[in-house]
Design a protein around this motif. Sequence first.
Motif, PDB file in Angstrom:
ATOM      1  N   LYS A 186      -0.243   9.492   0.441  1.00 26.17           N
ATOM      2  CA  LYS A 186      -1.458   8.761   0.891  1.00 26.17           C
ATOM      3  C   LYS A 186      -2.594   9.117   1.078  1.00 26.17           C
ATOM      4  N   GLU A 208      -2.691  -5.701  -3.347  1.00 26.07           N
ATOM      5  CA  GLU A 208      -1.538  -5.307  -1.759  1.00 26.07           C
ATOM      6  C   GLU A 208      -1.175  -6.783  -1.539  1.00 26.07           C
ATOM      7  N   GLN A 222      -5.329  -5.980   4.759  1.00 22.13           N
ATOM      8  CA  GLN A 222      -5.906  -5.951   3.300  1.00 22.13           C
ATOM      9  C   GLN A 222      -4.827  -6.739   2.085  1.00 22.13           C
ATOM     10  N   CYS A 227       1.169  -1.350  -0.578  1.00 22.41           N
ATOM     11  CA  CYS A 227       0.295  -0.417   0.008  1.00 22.41           C
ATOM     12  C   CYS A 227       0.939   1.169   0.278  1.00 22.41           C
ATOM     13  N   ASP A 250      -3.349  -0.289   5.903  1.00 20.45           N
ATOM     14  CA  ASP A 250      -3.843  -1.129   5.112  1.00 20.45           C
ATOM     15  C   ASP A 250      -3.292  -2.521   5.128  1.00 20.45           C
ATOM     16  N   ARG A 270       3.014  -2.002  -7.747  1.00 22.09           N
ATOM     17  CA  ARG A 270       2.519  -0.991  -6.886  1.00 22.09           C
ATOM     18  C   ARG A 270       3.254  -0.288  -5.967  1.00 22.09           C
ATOM     19  N   HIS A 292      -8.979  -3.099  -1.745  1.00 25.32           N
ATOM     20  CA  HIS A 292      -9.459  -2.198  -0.971  1.00 25.32           C
ATOM     21  C   HIS A 292     -10.689  -2.193  -1.052  1.00 25.32           C
TER      22      HIS A 292
END
Length: 296
Positions: A84, A251, A265, A55, A262, A79, A225
């Motif tokens: 953020k 992620e 997740q 993330c 995050d 990524r 997400h």
Amino acid sequence: MHDAGILKSHNTNGNGKPAKGTLPLVSKEPQKRTIVFVRDIPIGGKQAVVMAGPCSVETREQVNETALAVKRAGAVILRGGAYKPRTSPYEFQGLGVEGLKLLREAGDLAGMPVVTEVMSEEDVEVICDHADMLQIGARNMQNFALLKKVAKTGMPVLLKRGPSATVKEWLASAEYLLHGGNENVVLCERGIKTFDHSLRNTLDLASVALVKEMTHLPIIVDPSHATGKRSLISVCAKAGIAVGADGVIVEVHPRPEEAWSDGDQSLTLGMFADMMENLTGPMRAIFSPQEQFAVA
Ligand code: PEP
Ligand code: MN
């Protein structure tokens, strides 16, 4: 309701402008699929693409370790967030330019193009200097000044759906990018707000299929997400591909329990490798009564 008007969008209202409410550029000939290239990676072609990474970019070790592992497992784009969008000002805001440099370094190390979020008009230039694709995050989907500025760069764009945006509003934002001269747009369904708070968001899979009917642009799914829950990422990624998505963005963190954002997740490196195997595996067979007779 399926907004058929958007598809009949090539008439003008007499002054050369498209008829009110229509989106001529995004809805033009949906059957002629656009392929967006991020360096040499085609998005929207025959094969689905997997983008993966943390993330947030946190440290050199964290992003390098993740980049090498996701690349080994089959991801093709890295990524990582350096700027953020956090709900609270007290949460980690990203490393900024330092994060961009670390992300670029990790991408180069693993041999992958990189995608990162641009939150503000003033950061567009420096992000273009370091990244291969610009993400416009969910919260900025209707930041029209940012859309106009990003359009001018001509860079590939990952346009996330706003948490409360209708499909038509989302496509209208894509229209801004195309109208501004940038056709390198990839849409991303990342879950929307609904009455149900069992998960972080509600993954709107039907919208993926609908968007493919309405536009020629590629679309990917972000199950991270959309669900906020590690155990659901792999199946939701698979569901996204099954419904026609051109890829997924996921992620991943070497130690999710230590993630600066995050973590809940984020997949572990091992879970990501398992997800990749699952994505290429066959779909569940369909029960057929005839076959039952055959084996009886
Ligand atoms: C992200 O990609 O880390 C992110 C903040 O995504 P979204 O804009 O979809 O919330
Ligand atoms: Mn995130």
